[in-house]
Design a protein around this motif. Structure first.
Motif, PDB file in Angstrom:
ATOM      1  N   ALA A  84       0.801  -1.225   0.000  1.00  0.00           N
ATOM      2  CA  ALA A  84       0.000   0.000   0.000  1.00  0.00           C
ATOM      3  C   ALA A  84       0.832   1.271   0.000  1.00  0.00           C
ATOM      4  O   ALA A  84       0.280   2.361  -0.058  1.00  0.00           O
ATOM      5  N   GLY A  85       2.162   1.161   0.073  1.00  0.00           N
ATOM      6  CA  GLY A  85       2.997   2.352   0.006  1.00  0.00           C
ATOM      7  C   GLY A  85       3.764   2.595   1.280  1.00  0.00           C
ATOM      8  O   GLY A  85       3.608   1.901   2.278  1.00  0.00           O
ATOM      9  N   ASN A  86       4.605   3.621   1.239  1.00  0.00           N
ATOM     10  CA  ASN A  86       5.525   3.900   2.326  1.00  0.00           C
ATOM     11  C   ASN A  86       5.217   5.195   3.065  1.00  0.00           C
ATOM     12  O   ASN A  86       6.027   5.661   3.863  1.00  0.00           O
ATOM     13  N   ASP A  87       4.055   5.779   2.790  1.00  0.00           N
ATOM     14  CA  ASP A  87       3.689   7.032   3.446  1.00  0.00           C
ATOM     15  C   ASP A  87       2.167   7.114   3.488  1.00  0.00           C
ATOM     16  O   ASP A  87       1.478   6.151   3.136  1.00  0.00           O
ATOM     17  N   GLY A  88       1.639   8.259   3.871  1.00  0.00           N
ATOM     18  CA  GLY A  88       0.201   8.404   4.026  1.00  0.00           C
ATOM     19  C   GLY A  88      -0.548   8.296   2.711  1.00  0.00           C
ATOM     20  O   GLY A  88      -0.082   8.756   1.668  1.00  0.00           O
ATOM     21  N   ILE A  89      -1.728   7.683   2.762  1.00  0.00           N
ATOM     22  CA  ILE A  89      -2.599   7.577   1.589  1.00  0.00           C
ATOM     23  C   ILE A  89      -3.470   8.826   1.521  1.00  0.00           C
ATOM     24  O   ILE A  89      -4.139   9.181   2.495  1.00  0.00           O
ATOM     25  N   SER A  90      -3.467   9.492   0.375  1.00  0.00           N
ATOM     26  CA  SER A  90      -4.197  10.751   0.226  1.00  0.00           C
ATOM     27  C   SER A  90      -5.569  10.580  -0.411  1.00  0.00           C
ATOM     28  O   SER A  90      -6.446  11.433  -0.231  1.00  0.00           O
ATOM     29  N   SER A  91      -5.777   9.495  -1.178  1.00  0.00           N
ATOM     30  CA  SER A  91      -7.097   9.275  -1.779  1.00  0.00           C
ATOM     31  C   SER A  91      -7.248   7.817  -2.198  1.00  0.00           C
ATOM     32  O   SER A  91      -6.258   7.114  -2.433  1.00  0.00           O
ATOM     33  N   LEU A  92      -8.499   7.374  -2.272  1.00  0.00           N
ATOM     34  CA  LEU A  92      -8.870   6.044  -2.767  1.00  0.00           C
ATOM     35  C   LEU A  92     -10.027   6.193  -3.739  1.00  0.00           C
ATOM     36  O   LEU A  92     -10.966   6.957  -3.470  1.00  0.00           O
ATOM     37  N   ASN A  93      -9.973   5.473  -4.846  1.00  0.00           N
ATOM     38  CA  ASN A  93     -11.052   5.535  -5.833  1.00  0.00           C
ATOM     39  C   ASN A  93     -11.306   4.157  -6.434  1.00  0.00           C
ATOM     40  O   ASN A  93     -10.364   3.444  -6.791  1.00  0.00           O
ATOM     41  N   TRP A  94     -12.589   3.802  -6.558  1.00  0.00           N
ATOM     42  CA  TRP A  94     -12.993   2.577  -7.242  1.00  0.00           C
ATOM     43  C   TRP A  94     -13.239   2.861  -8.713  1.00  0.00           C
ATOM     44  O   TRP A  94     -13.823   3.899  -9.068  1.00  0.00           O
ATOM     45  N   GLY A  95     -12.823   1.944  -9.573  1.00  0.00           N
ATOM     46  CA  GLY A  95     -13.105   2.060 -10.992  1.00  0.00           C
ATOM     47  C   GLY A  95     -14.599   1.970 -11.255  1.00  0.00           C
ATOM     48  O   GLY A  95     -15.324   1.248 -10.562  1.00  0.00           O
ATOM     49  N   PRO A  96     -15.099   2.664 -12.266  1.00  0.00           N
ATOM     50  CA  PRO A  96     -16.540   2.683 -12.545  1.00  0.00           C
ATOM     51  C   PRO A  96     -17.054   1.444 -13.261  1.00  0.00           C
ATOM     52  O   PRO A  96     -18.270   1.201 -13.283  1.00  0.00           O
ATOM     53  N   THR A  97     -16.170   0.648 -13.846  1.00  0.00           N
ATOM     54  CA  THR A  97     -16.626  -0.486 -14.662  1.00  0.00           C
ATOM     55  C   THR A  97     -16.060  -1.824 -14.216  1.00  0.00           C
ATOM     56  O   THR A  97     -16.444  -2.858 -14.762  1.00  0.00           O
ATOM     57  N   ALA A  98     -15.145  -1.831 -13.248  1.00  0.00           N
ATOM     58  CA  ALA A  98     -14.532  -3.076 -12.778  1.00  0.00           C
ATOM     59  C   ALA A  98     -14.076  -2.870 -11.343  1.00  0.00           C
ATOM     60  O   ALA A  98     -14.021  -1.739 -10.852  1.00  0.00           O
ATOM     61  N   ASN A  99     -13.745  -3.979 -10.680  1.00  0.00           N
ATOM     62  CA  ASN A  99     -13.296  -3.901  -9.292  1.00  0.00           C
ATOM     63  C   ASN A  99     -11.820  -3.532  -9.206  1.00  0.00           C
ATOM     64  O   ASN A  99     -10.989  -4.287  -8.709  1.00  0.00           O
ATOM     65  N   HIS A 100     -11.513  -2.365  -9.714  1.00  0.00           N
ATOM     66  CA  HIS A 100     -10.163  -1.829  -9.650  1.00  0.00           C
ATOM     67  C   HIS A 100     -10.125  -0.719  -8.606  1.00  0.00           C
ATOM     68  O   HIS A 100     -10.944   0.204  -8.634  1.00  0.00           O
ATOM     69  N   LEU A 101      -9.182  -0.819  -7.689  1.00  0.00           N
ATOM     70  CA  LEU A 101      -8.998   0.162  -6.629  1.00  0.00           C
ATOM     71  C   LEU A 101      -7.696   0.904  -6.872  1.00  0.00           C
ATOM     72  O   LEU A 101      -6.650   0.280  -7.060  1.00  0.00           O
ATOM     73  N   VAL A 102      -7.760   2.229  -6.863  1.00  0.00           N
ATOM     74  CA  VAL A 102      -6.572   3.051  -7.087  1.00  0.00           C
ATOM     75  C   VAL A 102      -6.356   3.947  -5.875  1.00  0.00           C
ATOM     76  O   VAL A 102      -7.298   4.573  -5.365  1.00  0.00           O
ATOM     77  N   SER A 103      -5.109   3.999  -5.411  1.00  0.00           N
ATOM     78  CA  SER A 103      -4.752   4.898  -4.310  1.00  0.00           C
ATOM     79  C   SER A 103      -3.694   5.886  -4.779  1.00  0.00           C
ATOM     80  O   SER A 103      -2.914   5.608  -5.693  1.00  0.00           O
ATOM     81  N   THR A 104      -3.693   7.047  -4.132  1.00  0.00           N
ATOM     82  CA  THR A 104      -2.595   8.000  -4.292  1.00  0.00           C
ATOM     83  C   THR A 104      -1.918   8.154  -2.943  1.00  0.00           C
ATOM     84  O   THR A 104      -2.547   8.022  -1.894  1.00  0.00           O
ATOM     85  N   ASN A 105      -0.622   8.459  -2.973  1.00  0.00           N
ATOM     86  CA  ASN A 105       0.166   8.374  -1.752  1.00  0.00           C
ATOM     87  C   ASN A 105       1.170   9.511  -1.672  1.00  0.00           C
ATOM     88  O   ASN A 105       1.664   9.998  -2.696  1.00  0.00           O
ATOM     89  N   TRP A 106       1.495   9.898  -0.441  1.00  0.00           N
ATOM     90  CA  TRP A 106       2.486  10.945  -0.235  1.00  0.00           C
ATOM     91  C   TRP A 106       3.890  10.498  -0.621  1.00  0.00           C
ATOM     92  O   TRP A 106       4.814  11.322  -0.686  1.00  0.00           O
ATOM     93  N   ASP A 107       4.093   9.219  -0.879  1.00  0.00           N
ATOM     94  CA  ASP A 107       5.412   8.767  -1.345  1.00  0.00           C
ATOM     95  C   ASP A 107       5.581   8.940  -2.852  1.00  0.00           C
ATOM     96  O   ASP A 107       6.592   8.540  -3.416  1.00  0.00           O
TER      97      ASP A 107
END
Length: 231
Positions: free
Chosen positions: A36-59
């Motif tokens: 999941a990364g080496n620093d704080g997670i800034s956002s999480l988003n689910w894909g609109p058409t499939a079970n894809h999870l995307v995160s953005t991170n301070w790293d």
């Protein structure tokens, strides 16, 4: 060949109610997400058409998992990762309407585009726009197929990924803290406790501007699914 390009580097970091390490355990109804990364997670988003999870991170990372459920167990499989230039913190992301593309923004002042399944040069997503200050939030406008970004330069900018310059700009009263789009409604929360709503069905038009009734700054805002309001 992997469907999402090269796999992210192996890591033992887990998020949720997990502790660090390979033997981490989750709370009874939680499911651990690996790498999941080496620093704080800034956002999480689910894909609109499939079970894809995307995160953005301070790293500086933008990470994608494919999430599946089997026999009551949820498995989040790391699929791919890209990084903003110089590993600058990434503050937000969104999907295109068809779920094939992720747009991300952050402290490098760039709006970036990552087409899932492709590996960009140097693993840095393509830049499609910029602000004069860090960019706090991004959203996709399904009515016009444009990307909107809100920055700490007090600007909203609208981008067509095929053009180097914004197709439109709007001045904000203060720094953008968050924005959300649902169908034709866009709502923006800024410093100074301003909340502004727009109709983005065609040419964006301001609908309402008010001061938040909350005592403190609004750091997060979300439009109602039926577009009758926001929270």
């Amino acid at each position: 060949k992997r469907a999402f390009g090269p796999a992210p580097p192996a890591a033992t970091n887990l998020v949720g109610s997990c502790s660090n390490g390979t033997n981490a355990s989750c709370a009874p109804n939680d499911h651990c997400v690996a790498q999941a990364g080496n620093d704080g997670i800034s956002s999480l988003n689910w894909g609109p058409t499939a079970n894809h999870l995307v995160s953005t991170n301070w790293d500086g990372g933008v990470r994608c998992w494919e999430v599946q459920e089997s026999n009551g167990q949820v498995l989040a499989t790391p699929k791919a990762q890209v990084n903003h230039e110089n590993n600058s913190p990434v503050l937000d992301s969104c999907f295109s309407a068809d779920g094939s593309t992720v747009f991300s923004v952050g402290a490098d002042k760039a709006v970036r585009m990552w087409q899932l399944g492709q590996s960009p040069p140097n693993n840095v997503p393509q830049q499609i726009g910029s602000h004069d200050q860090p960019i706090k939030s991004v959203a996709f406008l399904p009515a016009t197929n444009l990307v909107v970004s809100g920055g700490w330069d007090k600007m909203l900018k609208f981008w067509d990924a095929r053009q180097p310059n914004p197709v439109g700009t709007l001045q904000l009263p203060e720094r953008c803290y968050d924005l959300d789009v649902r169908d034709s409604l866009m709502v923006v929360a800024t410093a100074g406790r301003h909340i502004i709503s727009y109709n983005v069905q065609g040419q964006p038009q301001e609908h309402q501007r008010k001061e938040s009734p909350l005592k403190f700054q609004s750091r997060c805002i979300a439009a109602f699914p039926d577009t009758t309001g926001y929270a």
